[in-house]
Design a protein around this motif. Structure first.
Motif, mmCIF file in Angstrom:
data_model
loop_
_atom_site.group_PDB
_atom_site.id
_atom_site.type_symbol
_atom_site.label_atom_id
_atom_site.label_comp_id
_atom_site.label_asym_id
_atom_site.label_seq_id
_atom_site.Cartn_x
_atom_site.Cartn_y
_atom_site.Cartn_z
ATOM 1 N N GLU A 53 -65.966 69.425 74.290
ATOM 2 C CA GLU A 53 -66.642 70.157 73.225
ATOM 3 C C GLU A 53 -65.716 70.453 72.055
ATOM 4 O OE1 GLU A 53 -70.468 72.027 75.119
ATOM 5 O OE2 GLU A 53 -68.711 73.111 75.839
ATOM 6 N N TRP A 55 -63.746 68.184 71.072
ATOM 7 C CA TRP A 55 -63.884 66.881 70.412
ATOM 8 C C TRP A 55 -65.177 66.811 69.597
ATOM 9 C CZ3 TRP A 55 -67.371 62.773 71.749
ATOM 10 C CH2 TRP A 55 -67.125 61.571 71.071
ATOM 11 N N PHE A 56 -66.280 67.320 70.145
ATOM 12 C CA PHE A 56 -67.527 67.369 69.383
ATOM 13 C C PHE A 56 -67.296 68.029 68.028
ATOM 14 C CE2 PHE A 56 -70.649 67.741 73.264
ATOM 15 C CZ PHE A 56 -70.253 66.489 73.695
ATOM 16 N N PHE A 60 -67.694 66.364 64.304
ATOM 17 C CA PHE A 60 -68.673 66.893 63.351
ATOM 18 C C PHE A 60 -68.004 67.405 62.091
ATOM 19 C CE2 PHE A 60 -73.046 67.579 65.314
ATOM 20 C CZ PHE A 60 -72.950 66.409 66.051
ATOM 21 N N GLU A 83 -70.602 75.097 70.270
ATOM 22 C CA GLU A 83 -69.793 74.229 71.118
ATOM 23 C C GLU A 83 -68.357 74.741 71.234
ATOM 24 O OE1 GLU A 83 -71.225 72.417 72.962
ATOM 25 O OE2 GLU A 83 -72.495 70.887 72.097
ATOM 26 N N ARG A 138 -68.591 57.307 67.081
ATOM 27 C CA ARG A 138 -68.338 58.563 67.798
ATOM 28 C C ARG A 138 -69.505 59.533 67.659
ATOM 29 N NH1 ARG A 138 -63.300 60.934 65.690
ATOM 30 N NH2 ARG A 138 -63.831 59.771 63.840
ATOM 31 N N LEU A 139 -70.170 59.548 66.507
ATOM 32 C CA LEU A 139 -71.374 60.374 66.388
ATOM 33 C C LEU A 139 -72.463 59.887 67.347
ATOM 34 C CD1 LEU A 139 -71.598 60.835 62.512
ATOM 35 C CD2 LEU A 139 -71.116 62.630 64.190
ATOM 36 N N VAL A 142 -71.606 61.282 70.768
ATOM 37 C CA VAL A 142 -71.961 62.700 70.883
ATOM 38 C C VAL A 142 -73.464 62.851 71.106
ATOM 39 C CG1 VAL A 142 -71.953 64.955 69.765
ATOM 40 C CG2 VAL A 142 -70.008 63.412 69.438
ATOM 41 N N GLU A 146 -75.199 64.539 74.357
ATOM 42 C CA GLU A 146 -76.089 65.691 74.186
ATOM 43 C C GLU A 146 -77.472 65.447 74.798
ATOM 44 O OE1 GLU A 146 -75.786 68.989 72.422
ATOM 45 O OE2 GLU A 146 -73.878 68.491 73.354
ATOM 46 N N GLU A 182 -77.790 74.635 74.903
ATOM 47 C CA GLU A 182 -77.917 73.179 74.805
ATOM 48 C C GLU A 182 -79.355 72.778 74.471
ATOM 49 O OE1 GLU A 182 -75.600 70.950 74.719
ATOM 50 O OE2 GLU A 182 -73.970 72.347 75.127
ATOM 51 N N ALA A 189 -77.228 66.900 67.330
ATOM 52 C CA ALA A 189 -76.346 65.729 67.358
ATOM 53 C C ALA A 189 -77.115 64.457 67.039
ATOM 54 C CB ALA A 189 -75.667 65.617 68.722
#
Length: 308
Positions: A53, A55-56, A60, A83, A138-139, A142, A146, A182, A189
């Protein structure tokens, strides 16, 4: 516009972090009594989420300057705050495990390497990938992750088997507070990826690629993590082993989600028309957040601070 919290034409509301805290002093190592397998399968969350998280949030932050929709931008900022809080609270559980003679660094250093090095700001090993394409990939990862966190979040809010088994109330509140958030931000995401991920077939293909990468890697990390925790559990005296048979017994008792619940999340995500607002029950999530002891305490602290 983000679908987070707005399915079916519902009125918009702000996604915001709740500054919760939990007291772990009385939580036993096997917080589901006499169920070490179910306990440690769920405990894998604590191994993965602190680094994941963080990393999220980093990914972002990189993408935020590209967001032109003001509603989505607000949702993304709220997502990042939630997150970041999740990451901190799960890291405290790792400290608690260490205090109970179950250190986790031998596993989590590999998770840190995955997120900080292999999936860091620049492509690994000098791979010839443009900065734009690397961010989009990478998006997409994520968004795929999610998808599973929304499914798991909705499951834990419905998991009456955990209550029947006498699971520790503090751990249940952590898991359900996290699960409810969540579900609350389940679409952010995905909407972030759709907004920043290009257009047409390439955007859809990259979304599918994200899930094709995420699903097997998550499964591998989970089995490895559960095996690590069982093997190093001091209460099991070195005799603990993760087994599919014990896992399935826990599923039958309602202590873990069914394989069907997890598996069917993947083909749903593959549909061109898919949107995460179709996942779970936002009403159930909001109702839990209004009742959660930790969330209520956090809201009270915010209110007192505002009045002082």
């Amino acid at each position: 516009m983000s679908g987070a919290g707005r399915p079916g034409g519902a009125a918009p509301y702000a996604i915001a972090p709740r500054r919760v805290s939990f007291d772990w002093k009385a939580t036993p190592l096997h917080w589901i009594p006499d169920e070490p397998t179910a306990t440690h399968v769920i405990n894998v969350l604590h191994l993965l989420l602190p680094a994941g998280e963080r990393w999220f949030v980093k990914v972002f932050k990189e993408g935020l300057p590209l967001v032109t929709d003001p509603t989505l931008r607000d949702d993304v900022k709220g997502f990042m705050g939630q997150e970041a809080t999740h990451s901190v609270q799960h890291s405290y559980v790792l400290d608690h495990l260490a205090e109970q003679r179950l250190p986790t660094e031998a596993y989590t250093r590999h998770v840190d390497f995955l997120f900080e090095k292999l999936l860091g700001e620049t492509p690994p090993f000098g791979a010839p990938i443009t900065a734009q394409e690397w961010l989009r990939f990478r998006l997409a990862l994520v968004a795929a992750i999610e998808q599973f966190t929304a499914v798991l979040g909705d499951w834990v809010l419905r998991a009456e088997g955990l209550d029947r088994a006498g699971a520790d109330e503090i751990m249940l509140d952590l898991l359900r507070w996290h699960g409810a958030e969540e579900v609350e931000h389940r679409s952010v995401a995905f909407d972030m990826y759709q907004h920043c991920g290009g257009t047409g077939l390439p955007r859809y293909a990259r979304r599918i690629e994200g899930m094709v990468v995420v699903a097997p890697v998550l499964a591998w990390l989970w089995v490895w993590g559960a095996s690590y925790l069982m093997r190093n559990d001091p209460r099991l005296g070195g005799r603990g082993r993760y087994s599919l048979r014990a896992h399935n017994r826990a599923v039958a008792k309602g202590l873990l989600p069914t394989w069907r619940e997890l598996g069917t999340a993947i083909p749903r995500y593959f549909r061109r028309s898919y949107h995460p607002s179709q996942e779970g029950s936002l009403r159930r999530a909001v109702e839990y957040l209004a009742a959660s002891p930790a969330a209520r305490t956090a809201a009270g602290a915010v209110g007192r601070a505002a009045m002082s």
